[in-house]
Design an enzyme around this catalytic site. Structure first.
Site, PDB file in Angstrom:
ATOM      1  N   HIS A 137       0.827  -1.198   0.000  1.00 54.81           N
ATOM      2  CA  HIS A 137       0.000   0.000   0.000  1.00 54.81           C
ATOM      3  C   HIS A 137       0.865   1.254   0.000  1.00 54.81           C
ATOM      4  CE1 HIS A 137      -3.113  -2.735   2.186  1.00 54.81           C
ATOM      5  NE2 HIS A 137      -3.127  -2.919   0.879  1.00 54.81           N
TER       6      HIS A 137
ATOM      7  N   LYS B   3       4.258   6.272   8.027  1.00 54.56           N
ATOM      8  CA  LYS B   3       3.730   5.356   9.041  1.00 54.56           C
ATOM      9  C   LYS B   3       4.830   4.971  10.023  1.00 54.56           C
ATOM     10  CE  LYS B   3       0.486   3.212   5.770  1.00 54.56           C
ATOM     11  NZ  LYS B   3       0.122   1.966   5.067  1.00 54.56           N
TER      12      LYS B   3
ATOM     13  N   TYR C 135      -0.219   1.113  14.516  1.00 55.98           N
ATOM     14  CA  TYR C 135       0.586   2.078  13.781  1.00 55.98           C
ATOM     15  C   TYR C 135      -0.105   3.436  13.704  1.00 55.98           C
ATOM     16  CZ  TYR C 135      -2.191   0.446   9.707  1.00 55.98           C
ATOM     17  OH  TYR C 135      -3.191   0.083   8.850  1.00 55.98           O
TER      18      TYR C 135
ATOM     19  N   ASP D 100      -6.296  -6.254  -2.604  1.00 52.91           N
ATOM     20  CA  ASP D 100      -4.897  -6.540  -2.926  1.00 52.91           C
ATOM     21  C   ASP D 100      -4.783  -7.534  -4.067  1.00 52.91           C
ATOM     22  OD1 ASP D 100      -4.113  -4.774  -0.964  1.00 52.91           O
ATOM     23  OD2 ASP D 100      -3.717  -6.323   0.537  1.00 52.91           O
TER      24      ASP D 100
END
Length: 199
Positions: free
Chosen positions: A62, A72, A132, A168
């Protein structure tokens, strides 16, 4: 807390110092000042996410449009994952390269991934739980994926039976994403990072 920049510029492995005794343990899993000193600017914390995955689940690869991108800071609070950073920045000297860091609830490492880089992981255990923080909130029109099993990426996922989401599984290959103009531009990423440093 120790920082090690990976071979892909803009990605760091972070190893915290754990303080334990018979009662349990304590650690700082994130320090804005230490991260800022390592990467050159503070991380704007706009959103925090928690992801739980069954063993053999593969998520990614991603990435988000730059600007603003989405940096991130990722850690695994339960179980273990093989975390993957992919350089998707067209024009980068490491374009297409992947780097791997094992994140687990033993060493409790984290990974910082700057804007323009791709991110994914494979769950090595059941209930593998990632926590995260992101520099930008979710933007469905500015976020994209590259197929994690694309042979051109040559990612050696540690599973013979990868489980992918529908999103995905339908993602374009690296070459297709480049042809469609979806991938971030390396120079634009550098300019954006410099603007963060200068601000």
């Amino acid at each position: 807390m120790k920082f090690r920049e990976l071979s892909i510029g803009g990605a760091w492995e972070v190893t915290p110092q754990q303080h334990g005794d018979p009662r349990g343990l304590f650690m700082e899993w994130y320090r804005f000042d230490h991260l800022a000193a390592a990467v050159g600017h503070p991380l704007r914390m706009a959103q925090a996410n928690l992801s739980v995955s069954a063993k053999d689940v593969v998520r990614g690869i991603h990435f988000a449009d730059v600007p603003p991108g989405q940096a991130k800071y990722v850690t695994c609070v339960r179980g273990a994952v093989l975390d993957v950073v992919v350089d998707l920045r067209v024009g980068s000297p490491t374009f297409g390269r992947s780097e791997f860091v094992r994140l687990d609830d033993v060493d409790r490492r984290a990974v910082y991934i700057s804007e323009g880089l791709g991110h994914g992981f494979c769950a090595l255990t059941d209930d593998a739980t990632l926590s995260y923080v992101c520099s930008e909130t979710y933007n469905p029109t500015g976020e994209h994926a590259v197929h994690p099993l694309d042979p051109d990426l040559a990612i050696d996922w540690p599973t013979g039976t990868p489980q992918l989401s529908d999103r995905d599984a339908a993602a374009p290959t690296l070459a297709e994403a480049r042809e469609r103009g979806l991938l971030p531009d390396y120079q634009a990423c550098l300019r954006y990072r410099q603007a963060l440093i200068d601000s």
